[in-house]
Design an enzyme around this catalytic site. Structure first.
Site, PDB file in Angstrom:
ATOM      1  N   ASP A   1      38.723  41.267  27.710  1.00 54.51           N
ATOM      2  CA  ASP A   1      37.912  41.422  28.926  1.00 54.51           C
ATOM      3  C   ASP A   1      38.649  42.031  30.106  1.00 54.51           C
ATOM      4  O   ASP A   1      38.269  41.830  31.250  1.00 54.51           O
ATOM      5  CB  ASP A   1      37.360  40.051  29.328  1.00 54.51           C
ATOM      6  CG  ASP A   1      38.463  39.000  29.474  1.00 54.51           C
ATOM      7  OD1 ASP A   1      39.630  39.396  29.646  1.00 54.51           O
ATOM      8  OD2 ASP A   1      38.152  37.796  29.422  1.00 54.51           O
TER       9      ASP A   1
ATOM     10  N   GLU B   1      37.723  39.526  20.001  1.00 56.21           N
ATOM     11  CA  GLU B   1      37.450  38.468  20.980  1.00 56.21           C
ATOM     12  C   GLU B   1      36.166  38.779  21.747  1.00 56.21           C
ATOM     13  O   GLU B   1      36.110  38.738  22.979  1.00 56.21           O
ATOM     14  CB  GLU B   1      38.624  38.258  21.954  1.00 56.21           C
ATOM     15  CG  GLU B   1      38.590  36.874  22.626  1.00 56.21           C
ATOM     16  CD  GLU B   1      39.706  36.664  23.628  1.00 56.21           C
ATOM     17  OE1 GLU B   1      40.813  36.268  23.201  1.00 56.21           O
ATOM     18  OE2 GLU B   1      39.498  36.890  24.835  1.00 56.21           O
TER      19      GLU B   1
ATOM     20  N   GLU C   1      36.404  39.882  34.842  1.00 57.47           N
ATOM     21  CA  GLU C   1      36.406  39.798  33.381  1.00 57.47           C
ATOM     22  C   GLU C   1      35.029  39.559  32.775  1.00 57.47           C
ATOM     23  O   GLU C   1      34.721  40.087  31.700  1.00 57.47           O
ATOM     24  CB  GLU C   1      37.387  38.713  32.918  1.00 57.47           C
ATOM     25  CG  GLU C   1      38.851  39.041  33.142  1.00 57.47           C
ATOM     26  CD  GLU C   1      39.332  38.760  34.567  1.00 57.47           C
ATOM     27  OE1 GLU C   1      38.553  38.245  35.388  1.00 57.47           O
ATOM     28  OE2 GLU C   1      40.503  39.074  34.865  1.00 57.47           O
TER      29      GLU C   1
ATOM     30  N   HIS D   1      46.992  33.324  37.894  1.00 60.80           N
ATOM     31  CA  HIS D   1      46.939  34.754  38.213  1.00 60.80           C
ATOM     32  C   HIS D   1      45.547  35.292  38.517  1.00 60.80           C
ATOM     33  O   HIS D   1      45.406  36.407  38.989  1.00 60.80           O
ATOM     34  CB  HIS D   1      47.523  35.585  37.063  1.00 60.80           C
ATOM     35  CG  HIS D   1      46.657  35.596  35.834  1.00 60.80           C
ATOM     36  ND1 HIS D   1      45.566  36.409  35.714  1.00 60.80           N
ATOM     37  CD2 HIS D   1      46.721  34.894  34.691  1.00 60.80           C
ATOM     38  CE1 HIS D   1      44.996  36.202  34.533  1.00 60.80           C
ATOM     39  NE2 HIS D   1      45.666  35.287  33.896  1.00 60.80           N
TER      40      HIS D   1
ATOM     41  N   ARG E   1      42.195  36.799  39.756  1.00 67.83           N
ATOM     42  CA  ARG E   1      41.874  37.464  41.033  1.00 67.83           C
ATOM     43  C   ARG E   1      41.047  36.565  41.954  1.00 67.83           C
ATOM     44  O   ARG E   1      41.256  36.533  43.165  1.00 67.83           O
ATOM     45  CB  ARG E   1      41.118  38.768  40.767  1.00 67.83           C
ATOM     46  CG  ARG E   1      42.012  39.992  40.647  1.00 67.83           C
ATOM     47  CD  ARG E   1      41.171  41.248  40.404  1.00 67.83           C
ATOM     48  NE  ARG E   1      41.888  42.487  40.731  1.00 67.83           N
ATOM     49  CZ  ARG E   1      42.852  43.023  40.003  1.00 67.83           C
ATOM     50  NH1 ARG E   1      43.263  42.413  38.914  1.00 67.83           N
ATOM     51  NH2 ARG E   1      43.442  44.154  40.365  1.00 67.83           N
TER      52      ARG E   1
ATOM     53  N   HIS F   1      53.598  34.963  37.691  1.00 60.25           N
ATOM     54  CA  HIS F   1      53.021  36.286  37.388  1.00 60.25           C
ATOM     55  C   HIS F   1      53.610  37.322  38.351  1.00 60.25           C
ATOM     56  O   HIS F   1      53.922  37.006  39.497  1.00 60.25           O
ATOM     57  CB  HIS F   1      51.507  36.180  37.563  1.00 60.25           C
ATOM     58  CG  HIS F   1      50.727  37.349  37.035  1.00 60.25           C
ATOM     59  ND1 HIS F   1      50.676  38.556  37.671  1.00 60.25           N
ATOM     60  CD2 HIS F   1      49.968  37.491  35.921  1.00 60.25           C
ATOM     61  CE1 HIS F   1      49.909  39.416  36.983  1.00 60.25           C
ATOM     62  NE2 HIS F   1      49.468  38.772  35.910  1.00 60.25           N
TER      63      HIS F   1
HETATM   64  C1  UD1 Z   1      45.076  41.519  34.481  1.00 58.05           C
HETATM   65  C2  UD1 Z   1      43.623  41.514  34.006  1.00 58.05           C
HETATM   66  C3  UD1 Z   1      43.188  40.100  33.684  1.00 58.05           C
HETATM   67  C4  UD1 Z   1      44.162  39.415  32.746  1.00 58.05           C
HETATM   68  C5  UD1 Z   1      45.572  39.503  33.301  1.00 58.05           C
HETATM   69  C6  UD1 Z   1      46.593  38.941  32.342  1.00 58.05           C
HETATM   70  C7  UD1 Z   1      42.024  43.091  34.972  1.00 58.05           C
HETATM   71  C8  UD1 Z   1      41.241  43.499  36.171  1.00 58.05           C
HETATM   72  N1  UD1 Z   1      42.778  42.018  35.101  1.00 58.05           N
HETATM   73  O1  UD1 Z   1      45.107  40.800  35.717  1.00 58.05           O
HETATM   74  O2  UD1 Z   1      41.899  40.138  33.082  1.00 58.05           O
HETATM   75  O3  UD1 Z   1      43.783  38.076  32.603  1.00 58.05           O
HETATM   76  O4  UD1 Z   1      45.898  40.889  33.524  1.00 58.05           O
HETATM   77  O5  UD1 Z   1      47.816  38.685  32.976  1.00 58.05           O
HETATM   78  O6  UD1 Z   1      41.956  43.765  33.960  1.00 58.05           O
HETATM   79  N2  UD1 Z   1      52.319  43.529  38.005  1.00 58.05           N
HETATM   80  C9  UD1 Z   1      53.609  43.959  37.864  1.00 58.05           C
HETATM   81  N3  UD1 Z   1      54.136  44.059  36.588  1.00 58.05           N
HETATM   82  C10 UD1 Z   1      53.434  43.750  35.485  1.00 58.05           C
HETATM   83  C11 UD1 Z   1      52.109  43.298  35.636  1.00 58.05           C
HETATM   84  C12 UD1 Z   1      51.562  43.206  36.904  1.00 58.05           C
HETATM   85  O7  UD1 Z   1      54.292  44.244  38.836  1.00 58.05           O
HETATM   86  O8  UD1 Z   1      53.966  43.859  34.374  1.00 58.05           O
HETATM   87  C13 UD1 Z   1      51.744  43.412  39.370  1.00 58.05           C
HETATM   88  C14 UD1 Z   1      51.394  44.776  39.999  1.00 58.05           C
HETATM   89  O9  UD1 Z   1      51.626  44.732  41.364  1.00 58.05           O
HETATM   90  C15 UD1 Z   1      49.883  44.876  39.747  1.00 58.05           C
HETATM   91  C16 UD1 Z   1      49.474  43.409  39.912  1.00 58.05           C
HETATM   92  O10 UD1 Z   1      50.530  42.670  39.317  1.00 58.05           O
HETATM   93  O11 UD1 Z   1      49.250  45.725  40.644  1.00 58.05           O
HETATM   94  C17 UD1 Z   1      48.156  43.028  39.292  1.00 58.05           C
HETATM   95  O12 UD1 Z   1      48.035  43.522  37.962  1.00 58.05           O
HETATM   96  P1  UD1 Z   1      46.542  43.782  37.365  1.00 58.05           P
HETATM   97  O13 UD1 Z   1      46.663  44.233  35.949  1.00 58.05           O
HETATM   98  O14 UD1 Z   1      45.764  44.627  38.284  1.00 58.05           O
HETATM   99  O15 UD1 Z   1      45.871  42.363  37.450  1.00 58.05           O
HETATM  100  P2  UD1 Z   1      46.274  40.983  36.778  1.00 58.05           P
HETATM  101  O16 UD1 Z   1      46.028  39.927  37.789  1.00 58.05           O
HETATM  102  O17 UD1 Z   1      47.591  41.090  36.135  1.00 58.05           O
HETATM  103  N1  UDP Z   2      52.567  34.026  28.402  1.00 65.06           N
HETATM  104  C1  UDP Z   2      53.857  34.517  28.205  1.00 65.06           C
HETATM  105  N2  UDP Z   2      54.805  34.303  29.187  1.00 65.06           N
HETATM  106  C2  UDP Z   2      54.519  33.644  30.335  1.00 65.06           C
HETATM  107  C3  UDP Z   2      53.190  33.168  30.534  1.00 65.06           C
HETATM  108  C4  UDP Z   2      52.245  33.375  29.559  1.00 65.06           C
HETATM  109  O1  UDP Z   2      54.147  35.116  27.176  1.00 65.06           O
HETATM  110  O2  UDP Z   2      55.412  33.473  31.166  1.00 65.06           O
HETATM  111  C5  UDP Z   2      51.543  34.271  27.356  1.00 65.06           C
HETATM  112  C6  UDP Z   2      50.725  33.074  26.918  1.00 65.06           C
HETATM  113  O3  UDP Z   2      51.353  32.373  25.854  1.00 65.06           O
HETATM  114  C7  UDP Z   2      49.406  33.705  26.491  1.00 65.06           C
HETATM  115  C8  UDP Z   2      49.291  34.922  27.404  1.00 65.06           C
HETATM  116  O4  UDP Z   2      50.597  35.167  27.910  1.00 65.06           O
HETATM  117  O5  UDP Z   2      49.454  34.174  25.159  1.00 65.06           O
HETATM  118  C9  UDP Z   2      48.328  34.660  28.518  1.00 65.06           C
HETATM  119  O6  UDP Z   2      48.403  35.682  29.448  1.00 65.06           O
HETATM  120  P1  UDP Z   2      47.779  35.594  30.894  1.00 65.06           P
HETATM  121  O7  UDP Z   2      47.681  34.181  31.310  1.00 65.06           O
HETATM  122  O8  UDP Z   2      48.548  36.529  31.743  1.00 65.06           O
HETATM  123  O9  UDP Z   2      46.332  36.243  30.707  1.00 65.06           O
HETATM  124  P2  UDP Z   2      44.911  35.688  30.243  1.00 65.06           P
HETATM  125  O10 UDP Z   2      45.055  35.034  28.928  1.00 65.06           O
HETATM  126  O11 UDP Z   2      44.414  34.787  31.323  1.00 65.06           O
HETATM  127  O12 UDP Z   2      44.069  36.928  30.182  1.00 65.06           O
END
Ligand code: UD1
Ligand code: UDP
Length: 373
Positions: free
Chosen positions: A99, A121, A135, A214, A216, A247
């Protein structure tokens, strides 16, 4: 071999990579299939951690992450990047997961290129357009673009049937998250990271509360209230400590550091590699999270989970009693923490291992269906 079916797996974030890794492994074992991997890199470091662990080398990498990226930016950049990849490679099937915005956009880009879509999924729903945001809409939009719906549970299948998806297009397979988990959690696992070793040593006699946030819709005030509830928990129960892999989102980091950064029994650490993370989960007393994937993994490990959200698309573990939905305001989070940490019977009731999300064979099932269709 001639006439191999070309399947392109597309993902962009940490959880998609974890949950697609078993599928990619199974696709690569099928002689009749040529598997390619395209990443948007909506996440960068957190995606790379998983790519490295599962030895996945993308054939295409759009490298699109930017600090503080907006939904519109991710959407437009992924859409134009994937268009070029799909036009060039013309896969027979595009496989997306879950999602995220990458999921929805990859399904849309495949539709524009008239390439069939498989959705892993599929069928999770809260019924609330804005929760989780974005999502819930990403997965609904992906569903209408999808040809093969791989639903993890019967509940997910029912959701899809209610939306008019043809039953012969829905396959209940279990969730690949359990395939990855079972291959990774080991009772004898030893942590290599000295920081984690030190945390475990120091917290030997106290109960570990593992935390991640994490979402939004939780950014800002909801997160602040959740962290304040944790702070009160630490004051009320001196035999607890918090381990919090934070995160990478700077908006998450700012509030966590402000509220919990200085507490002597809080360890704020970088996002952990998946292997140490799930093995740490297995040793936690309690987990507090807004993560989707962790809600699926923890029940298998028998670790109670408090979900700091107002809705969940994963009702199975709530119904079974190992996951509790506690909202995001200070009072509700703190009172549930107090109840579980102060009442052994209540805790034991939640601490049972159940497997509503699969038995570790989801990827094999998905790939067999792809090969046959
Ligand atoms: C995204 C997904 C969410 C998922 C989550 C898993 C969307 C809109 N959101 O949310 O569904 O649950 O990933 O973690 O698709 N950043 C870094 N390095 C990284 C990753 C993120 O610096 O490796 C920072 C960046 O500033 C980035 C911000 O995190 O802009 C947010 O990342 P983004 O993918 O937009 O949203 P998530 O909250 O990570
Ligand atoms: N996870 C990880 N390292 C961390 C935190 C989470 O590998 O420090 C793994 C966790 O076991 C799970 C996945 O990341 O498999 C979940 O990711 P996240 O919570 O970012 O996203 P969501 O599942 O909410 O989309």
């Amino acid at each position: 071999m001639i006439n191999r079916k070309k399947v392109m797996v597309v993902f962009g974030t940490r959880p998609e990579a974890i949950k697609m890794a078993p599928v990619i492994q199974a696709l690569r074992q099928k002689e009749s299939i040529l598997c390619q991997v395209a990443v948007t890199a909506q996440h960068r470091e957190m995606l790379d951690q998983v790519l490295k662990l599962f030895k996945m080398v993308p054939d295409f990498d759009l490298n699109l992450m930017k600090q503080g990226q907006t939904l519109t930016e991710i959407t437009t950049r992924a859409l134009s990047g994937l268009k070029v990849v799909f036009q060039r490679e013309l896969p027979d099937l595009v496989l997306v997961h879950g999602d995220t915005t990458t999921t929805f956009v990859a399904a849309l880009a495949a539709f524009y290129a008239q390439i069939p879509v498989g959705h892993v999924e599929a069928g999770l729903r809260t019924g609330n357009k804005y929760s989780p945001f974005p999502e819930e809409m990403n997965r609904r939009l992906a569903s209408v673009l999808t040809d093969f719906h791989f639903a993890p549970t019967e509940t997910a299948k029912r959701n899809l049937l209610q939306e008019g998806i043809a039953p012969e297009k829905i396959f209940v397979t279990g969730n690949t998250v359990i395939d990855a988990l079972l291959a990774t959690v080991k009772p004898e696992y030893s942590f290599l990271d000295p920081e984690i070793q030190a945390i475990l040593k120091q917290g030997k006699k106290s109960r570990m509360v593992l935390v991640t946030t994490h979402r939004r819709e939780n950014l800002g005030e909801p997160m602040r209230q959740i962290y304040q509830a944790l702070k009160s928990m630490l004051e009320t129960f001196p035999d607890t400590h918090v381990v919090f892999p934070v995160h990478k989102n700077p908006k998450v980091r700012k509030v966590v550091t402000e509220v919990l950064g200085a507490h002597p029994r809080v360890n704020l650490v970088e996002p952990l590699d998946y292997e140490p993370f799930v093995n740490l989960m297995a040793r936690a007393h309690l987990i507090l999270t807004d993560s989707g994937g962790i809600q699926e993994e923890a029940p298998s490990l028998g670790v109670p989970v408090l979900v700091v959200r107002d809705t969940t698309e994963r009702p199975e573990a709530v119904d079974a009693g190992t996951v509790s939905l506690v909202g995001t305001n200070y009072e509700s989070v703190f009172s549930e923490l107090k109840r579980l940490l102060g009442d052994q019977t209540a805790y034991q009731k939640m601490a049972m291992a159940i497997n509503p999300y699969g038995d570790g064979s989801a990827a094999i099932k998905i790939v067999s269906i792809i090969a046959e269709n």
